[in-house]
Write a protein that holds these residues in place. Structure first.
Motif, short mmCIF file in Angstrom:
data_model
loop_
_atom_site.label_atom_id
_atom_site.label_comp_id
_atom_site.label_asym_id
_atom_site.label_seq_id
_atom_site.Cartn_x
_atom_site.Cartn_y
_atom_site.Cartn_z
N MET A 56 -9.57 3.40 -8.24
CA MET A 56 -8.81 4.55 -8.75
C MET A 56 -9.24 4.91 -10.17
N TYR B 193 0.88 -1.18 0.00
CA TYR B 193 0.00 0.00 0.00
C TYR B 193 0.91 1.23 0.00
N ARG C 168 -3.35 -1.85 4.15
CA ARG C 168 -2.92 -0.51 4.55
C ARG C 168 -2.24 -0.50 5.92
N ILE D 192 -2.29 0.66 -4.53
CA ILE D 192 -1.72 -0.59 -4.01
C ILE D 192 -1.04 -1.25 -5.21
N CYS E 78 -8.35 -2.05 -5.78
CA CYS E 78 -8.02 -0.63 -5.64
C CYS E 78 -7.84 0.03 -7.01
N CYS F 178 -6.32 7.76 -0.98
CA CYS F 178 -7.18 6.70 -0.44
C CYS F 178 -8.49 7.28 0.06
N VAL F 179 -9.60 6.77 -0.50
CA VAL F 179 -10.91 7.27 -0.09
C VAL F 179 -11.53 6.37 0.99
N ASP F 180 -10.71 5.50 1.54
CA ASP F 180 -11.13 4.66 2.66
C ASP F 180 -12.41 3.88 2.34
N CYS F 181 -12.44 3.33 1.12
CA CYS F 181 -13.66 2.64 0.67
C CYS F 181 -13.68 1.18 1.11
N ASN F 182 -12.54 0.66 1.55
CA ASN F 182 -12.43 -0.74 2.01
C ASN F 182 -12.56 -1.78 0.90
N ALA F 183 -12.53 -1.34 -0.35
CA ALA F 183 -12.62 -2.31 -1.46
C ALA F 183 -11.47 -3.30 -1.40
N CYS F 184 -10.30 -2.82 -0.93
CA CYS F 184 -9.13 -3.71 -0.84
C CYS F 184 -9.30 -4.73 0.29
S1 SF4 Z 1 -9.31 0.13 -2.22
FE1 SF4 Z 1 -7.78 1.73 -2.44
S2 SF4 Z 1 -8.94 3.57 -2.03
FE2 SF4 Z 1 -10.19 1.94 -1.24
S3 SF4 Z 1 -9.57 1.73 0.90
FE3 SF4 Z 1 -8.28 0.34 -0.25
S4 SF4 Z 1 -6.44 1.53 -0.65
FE4 SF4 Z 1 -8.04 2.99 -0.10
#
Ligand code: SF4
Ligand code: SF4
Length: 529
Positions: A324, A261, A303, A334, A320, A286-292
Motif C-alpha cells: 500500500m 482483511y 482474504r 490488512i 500489505c 487490493c491489487v491481488d499481488c499475493n504479497a500477503c
Molecule cells: S498484499 Fe494487500 S494488496 Fe496484495 S493481495 Fe494481499 S491484501 Fe491484496
C-alpha cells in the motif's frame, strides 16, 4: 512474478508493485481433505513493524530459555546456588529467593491458574497473540526458518532448490541445514535438563558420559521433537495437533482484535485496475499481488476471512502495508481490527445493499478514505470482560505474593496416635502419643523450642528420650530438612481434663521471629469424663 500498475491514480504518480505466483495451500477455499499429504510452504521473509516485534520477542524468549539455568543465586552452603531449579530428588522448587516445598504445591497451582486466566485475558483482547508471537512452536519454527533462509536463501531460491535434482550442492546445503537444526534440537533438550540439576555439574557429567540415563533420554526426546515439530511439521502442529485454535474460538468476541482483511476497502480486487475502470467497473484497493499470501507461515490467504490456521502473526499486515505504501495508499488494508468495527465499516461500504461500493468509502476526486470509517484503537481492549479477567488474574497474583511474604520458614505437622488413643499410667497420669514433623524451610541451621499451649500441667517427652519430661523441648533443626519426632504428652492426675481437650503444639525460634503451631487433641478415658 509480474508487475502490477496502479491505474486508479494519475499516471505521474503510478507506482508499480509485484505480483507473486503463490498458492495458499491451506486456503479455506482449497483446503485439502484430512490426511492429505502436506504441501510444502516456502514463506518469504517479511519486513516491517510486526516482523521487528517478532524478532524482539524471539530474542527475549530464547534468551530466557537458554540462559536461565545458568543464573546463580547464593543460598549458602546447604542449598543449591542455581536461581531456577526443579530439584526432583529433594522435592524442592527454587525460584530466585523463593523455595517451594511439596506441601506448598498450591503456589504452582496458583501460577497455572494465573497462566490460564492470562491466556483468556490475552485472547479476548488481542486474539491469538500467544500463538503468533510467544508460543514455543512459533518461536522455534521462526528460528528454524532463519537457519533455512541463511543456508538455502529466501523463498524463490528455496523453491528452486527443492525442485532441482539432487546434486553435490543441494546435498551439501540440505545436510548443513538438517545438522544445524539437530544441533538446535540438542541445545534445546540440553537446556531443559539443566532446569532439573545443577547446570555446570550436569554439563560436566554429560560431557564425560557420567550423567544419569534419564538426562540423555530427555535430551534425545526433546532433540527429536524440536527437530520434527520445528523443522519438518511446522504449521501442521498448529493446525492438527494443538487444541488451542479450537478453544480460542470460544474466547473471542466481537471486540477482540484479530488480523483482518478489510474487504470493505479491498474489494473488488483486481490486477487490471485500468481496464476495470475503463469498463466502468468498481475497483477496490487490493491489487491481488499475493504479497500477503507469500509471507504467511501457515500457507493461508487472509482474504478468505478468519481461519483456524491463522496464528495472527501479522506478517501479512507488514507485507500489505508495504504494498500500500508503494502504491501511495493508506496502510491498513490488512490490519488488527475488531469484528464490531469491521461490521460498521462493511455497512458503510455496502449501504443498504450487499455489494461493496468503493465510492462509498473513498472520495473518487481526492482519493481520501471516508472520515466515517471506524479505526480500531487500543481502547477496544478495555471492556467489562477483560477487566474481570484482569482483576481475577491480579487478585490471585496478589494473594500469592501476600502468602509468600507472610509465610513462616517453620512448619509443623502433627498426627495423633490412633491406637492406642491414650494410655493410663500406674500413677493415674494419662499419656497420649503423637507423630510430629518439624520443617525447617530455610538453608540455615536453626534452634527451636517446642512447647504446648492450652493444656495446663502437661509435660512433654520424646519417645526415644527415656522418662525425662519437660515443659519445653529445645531442638536442633538441620538446614532445609524435616525433623521427624515421636512425642508423648503426659498429664498428671490432678490436671486431667474432664473430657477430650484441644490444645496447640508450638515450635518457635528463641527470638520469636519464626513460629508455627498446630491444634490437636488430648484424649482421656471415658470414666474420666
Ligand atoms: S498484499 Fe494487500 S494488496 Fe496484495 S493481495 Fe494481499 S491484501 Fe491484496
Ligand atoms: S494470515 Fe497473516 S496473521 Fe494469519 S498466519 Fe498468515 S501471515 Fe500470520
Amino acid at each position: 512474478m509480474t508487475t502490477l500498475i496502479d491505474n486508479t491514480r494519475p499516471s505521474a504518480e503510478r507506482p508499480a508493485t509485484e505480483r507473486y505466483d503463490v498458492d495458499a495451500v491451506n486456503s479455506a477455499g482449497r483446503r485439502p481433505p484430512l490426511y492429505a499429504p502436506r504441501k510444502k510452504i516456502f514463506p518469504k521473509r517479511a519486513s516491517g513493524y510486526f516482523r521487528k516485534f517478532k524478532w524482539l520477542v524471539m530474542l527475549v524468549t530464547l534468551t530466557i530459555y537458554y540462559v536461565t539455568p545458568w543464573l546463580r543465586w547464593d543460598r549458602g552452603p546447604f542449598a543449591p546456588d542455581q536461581a531456577v531449579l526443579v530439584d526432583l530428588a529433594n522435592k524442592r522448587f527454587y525460584f530466585f529467593f523463593i523455595e517451594i516445598w511439596p506441601q506448598e504445591f498450591y503456589y504452582v497451582a496458583g501460577m497455572l491458574v494465573m497462566a490460564g486466566i492470562g491466556l483468556f485475558l490475552i485472547t479476548s483482547t488481542v486474539g491469538r497473540a500467544w500463538c503468533g508471537y510467544a508460543c514455543p512452536q512459533t518461536v522455534w519454527v521462526d528460528l528454524f526458518l532463519v537457519v533455512e533462509r541463511f543456508i538455502e536463501g529466501d523463498r524463490n531460491a528455496r523453491i528452486k532448490l527443492d525442485a532441482a535434482p539432487w546434486s553435490a550442492s543441494k546435498l551439501t546445503k540440505r545436510m548443513i541445514k538438517h545438522v544445524t537444526w539437530l544441533v538446535i534440537g540438542v541445545l534445546t533438550g540440553g537446556a531443559w535438563v539443566f532446569y532439573f540439576a545443577d547446570a555446570p555439574t550436569l554439563l560436566g557429567d554429560i560431557a564425560t558420559l557420567q550423567a544419569p540415563l534419564v538426562a540423555y533420554a530427555t535430551i534425545g526426546l526433546l532433540t527429536a521433537t524440536t527437530y520434527t515439530f520445528g523443522g519438518l511439521m511446522r504449521e501442521q502442529v498448529c493446525t492438527y495437533m494443538c487444541p488451542w485454535p479450537r478453544i480460542q474460538g470460544a474466547m473471542l468476541d466481537e471486540n477482540s482484535l484479530t488480523v483482518t482483511y478489510n474487504d470493505w476497502r479491498g474489494e473488488p480486487r483486481t490486477r487490471h485496475a485500468k481496464r476495470a475502470i475503463a469498463e466502468g467497473k468498481p475497483v477496490g484497493d487490493c491489487v491481488d499481488c499475493n504479497a500477503c499470501v507469500v509471507v504467511c507461515p501457515m500457507g493461508i490467504d487472509i482474504r478468505d476471512g478468519q481461519q483456524l490456521e491463522c496464528i495472527t502473526c501479522a506478517l501479512c499486515i507488514d507485507a500489505c502495508d508495504d504494498v500500500m505504501t508503494r502504491l501511495g495508499k493508506e496502510p491498513g488494508l490488512i490490519s488488527y481490527a475488531t469484528l464490531s468495527d469491521y461490521n460498521q465499516n462493511m455497512a458503510l461500504a455496502t449501504g443498504s445493499g450487499k455489494v461493496i461500493q468503493p465510492t462509498r468509502i473513498r472520495d473518487q476526486i481526492t482519493g481520501r478514505l471516508n472520515d466515517a470509517i471506524k479505526h480500531t484503537d487500543w481502547r477496544s481492549i478495555i471492556r467489562p470482560r477483560t477487566i474481570v479477567y484482569f482483576v481475577g488474574w491480579s487478585a490471585i497474583g496478589l494473594a500469592m505474593l501476600t502468602a509468600l511474604a507472610l509465610r513462616s520458614p517453620l512448619s509443623l505437622n502433627v498426627l495423633h496416635d490412633r491406637n492406642p488413643l491414650y494410655v493410663e499410667l500406674r500413677d493415674g497420669s494419662i499419656r497420649n502419643g503423637y507423630e510430629v514433623k518439624i520443617l525447617n524451610m530455610t538453608p540455615a541451621l536453626r534452634t527451636v523450642e517446642l512447647r504446648l499451649e492450652g493444656l495446663p500441667g502437661a509435660q512433654l517427652s520424646l519417645v526415644d528420650g527415656g522418662e525425662d519430661t519437660a515443659q519445653v523441648l529445645n531442638l536442633e533443626l538441620e538446614p532445609d530438612k524435616v525433623l521427624p519426632l515421636r512425642l508423648y504428652v503426659r498429664v498428671p492426675p490432678g490436671a486431667r481434663p474432664a473430657s477430650q481437650a484441644k490444645f496447640h503444639i508450638v515450635v518457635e525460634t528463641p527470638d520469636g521471629h519464626a513460629r508455627s503451631n498446630t491444634e490437636t487433641t488430648f484424649e482421656v478415658p471415658e470414666n474420666a469424663k
